[in-house]
Design an enzyme around this catalytic site. Structure first.
Site, short mmCIF file in Angstrom:
data_model
loop_
_atom_site.label_atom_id
_atom_site.label_comp_id
_atom_site.label_asym_id
_atom_site.label_seq_id
_atom_site.Cartn_x
_atom_site.Cartn_y
_atom_site.Cartn_z
N GLU A 83 45.69 20.73 15.27
CA GLU A 83 44.24 20.58 15.22
C GLU A 83 43.73 20.79 13.80
OE1 GLU A 83 42.51 21.59 19.60
OE2 GLU A 83 43.01 23.30 18.37
N CYS A 97 39.21 22.17 7.44
CA CYS A 97 40.10 23.28 7.80
C CYS A 97 41.36 22.69 8.40
CB CYS A 97 39.38 24.19 8.80
SG CYS A 97 40.43 25.50 9.48
N CYS A 104 51.61 28.98 16.28
CA CYS A 104 51.81 30.06 15.31
C CYS A 104 52.77 31.07 15.93
CB CYS A 104 50.48 30.73 14.97
SG CYS A 104 50.63 32.01 13.68
N CYS A 108 48.63 37.89 16.64
CA CYS A 108 47.38 38.61 16.40
C CYS A 108 46.59 38.59 17.70
CB CYS A 108 46.59 37.94 15.27
SG CYS A 108 47.52 37.83 13.72
N CYS A 111 43.42 36.17 18.35
CA CYS A 111 43.49 34.75 17.99
C CYS A 111 44.17 33.94 19.08
CB CYS A 111 44.26 34.59 16.67
SG CYS A 111 44.42 32.88 16.14
N CYS A 318 37.00 29.65 14.03
CA CYS A 318 38.17 30.45 13.65
C CYS A 318 38.81 31.08 14.87
CB CYS A 318 37.78 31.61 12.74
SG CYS A 318 36.93 31.17 11.27
N1 SAH Z 1 47.24 32.67 9.68
C1 SAH Z 1 46.26 32.59 8.64
C2 SAH Z 1 45.28 31.43 8.76
C3 SAH Z 1 44.70 31.11 10.12
S1 SAH Z 1 43.39 31.99 10.84
C4 SAH Z 1 45.49 33.89 8.57
O1 SAH Z 1 45.64 34.72 9.45
O2 SAH Z 1 44.77 34.09 7.61
C5 SAH Z 1 41.92 31.86 9.91
C6 SAH Z 1 41.05 33.12 10.07
O3 SAH Z 1 40.42 33.22 11.37
C7 SAH Z 1 41.88 34.39 9.91
O4 SAH Z 1 41.19 35.28 9.12
C8 SAH Z 1 41.96 34.86 11.34
O5 SAH Z 1 42.27 36.21 11.44
C9 SAH Z 1 40.58 34.53 11.87
N2 SAH Z 1 40.45 34.59 13.33
C10 SAH Z 1 41.46 34.54 14.24
N3 SAH Z 1 40.96 34.64 15.48
C11 SAH Z 1 39.62 34.77 15.37
C12 SAH Z 1 38.55 34.87 16.31
N4 SAH Z 1 38.78 34.88 17.61
N5 SAH Z 1 37.30 34.96 15.82
C13 SAH Z 1 37.06 34.92 14.50
N6 SAH Z 1 38.02 34.80 13.57
C14 SAH Z 1 39.29 34.74 13.99
#
Ligand code: SAH
Length: 330
Positions: A83, A97, A104, A108, A111, A318
């Site tokens: 995506e 983006c 992944c 986390c 996410c 995000c």
């Molecule tokens: N793996 C990389 C890039 C992808 S995520 C990283 O972690 O930086 C891009 C951003 O969105 C990251 O800062 C991630 O932590 C954040 N993110 C993940 N889940 C989210 C959510 N549910 N709400 C808001 N931001 C989130």
């Protein structure tokens, strides 16, 4: 477009050396297909049409949010879901983006991408083709590696793609690589000579909490990653972004804001507070809690902004990229 395949094919067709650059320039400036490349001989265009797919990605679905955000779901040649998102801002900014992996491997807890099956790293061409898809809709000027996946696991392809984006209209300085703090990735980024911006997804001011919400922290704890970020800053002289997702009752209390402020040198870092996009696991902090948190950081001299949330109604924000359309399709 698979640029290595393009080179090889033009070679086999006995074409002069400049031809690949000609085809790429058309592609990078939004041409819809080979047919539009009017200064490339018709026979060559036809041969390319048969032998070099115009994109390495097929569009499987596209969703449009009320705020103008567009999310595309692609399939790679081997059927993997990917995506990417186009964000449109009132200032005129057009930010793409992109994903660096299909799925992944990290877990986390906030996410959604981690809940889908991890497939593989994307190639540089597959990353570029996400950008090109949106470039064919309209000119774009910013790029963030904040889609699916961890760029730190796939830095060669990330850098390979990043090297070519200025030709699509996005300068290196407007290109941000976001990482969970995978040290070898940050070091690889620092070793390249591209002046890209670095973002570190911190999300907690101490190791105990960070390990709880981001298990990767056990591997590379906060101090080690901040050292690498500081080294990157020393080299590039550009502020490093700290990403901090606001989770109610988890990481948004006053003492945590203080702790964060003490951890971060205002000469090196700028903080982006991200309103949590619901994925089921947590409650997002209230607007008031976010503003109070921001005020504490600012009192300590840190620059802090609250990230605008885009595309939530189509699960394009995000942390919401999980190729749901794919799951529904079976
Ligand atoms: N793996 C990389 C890039 C992808 S995520 C990283 O972690 O930086 C891009 C951003 O969105 C990251 O800062 C991630 O932590 C954040 N993110 C993940 N889940 C989210 C959510 N549910 N709400 C808001 N931001 C989130």
């Amino acid at each position: 477009m698979d640029l290595a395949l393009l080179d090889a094919t033009l070679g086999e067709l006995g074409q002069p050396g400049f031809r690949a650059g000609q085809v790429w320039r058309w592609t990078a400036t939004g041409a819809p297909g080979y047919a539009a490349m009017t200064d490339v001989p018709a026979g060559v265009r036809a041969a390319l049409g048969e032998r070099v797919p115009f994109s390495t990605l097929a569009v499987a679905a596209e969703a449009h949010a009320r705020d103008g955000t567009v999310k595309a779901l692609f399939r790679t040649g081997d059927g993997r879901p990917v995506e990417a998102v186009l964000m449109r801002y009132r200032s005129g900014r057009r930010s793409v983006c992109v994903s660096s992996q299909s799925g992944c491997p990290l877990t986390c807890t906030f996410c959604a991408t981690g809940t889908m099956r991890f497939a593989r790293n994307l190639t540089a061409s597959e990353i570029l083709d996400q950008v090109l898809h949106f470039r064919r809709i309209e000119p774009v000027d910013h790029l963030v590696f904040m889609g699916m996946g961890e760029p730190g696991f796939n830095m060669d392809a990330v850098l390979g793609a990043a090297a070519r984006v200025p030709e699509i209209g996005i300068t290196h300085r407007r290109t941000t690589v976001s990482t969970v703090g995978w040290l070898p990735g940050i070091e690889r980024l620092a070793a390249s000579d591209l002046p890209l911006r670095l973002a570190f997804s911190l999300h907690a001011p101490d190791d105990a909490l960070r390990s709880r919400i981001m298990p990767v922290n056990d591997r590379y704890p906060i101090a080690a990653v901040l050292d690498a970020c500081a080294a990157y800053h020393a080299q590039r002289r550009r502020r490093v972004f700290i990403e901090y997702v606001m989770l109610a009752g988890v990481n948004d209390a006053y003492p945590q804001a203080l702790q964060l402020a003490q951890l971060l040198d205002p000469r090196i870092y700028k903080v982006n507070l991200i309103p949590y996009n619901p994925t089921g696991a947590y409650d997002g902090s209230s607007r008031g809690a976010i503003d109070a948190f921001k005020a504490v950081l600012e009192e300590h001299g840190l620059r802090a902004t609250v990230r605008l949330t885009r595309g939530r109604d189509i699960d394009a924000a995000c942390g919401q990229l999980a190729a749901k359309a794919t799951a529904a399709a079976g």
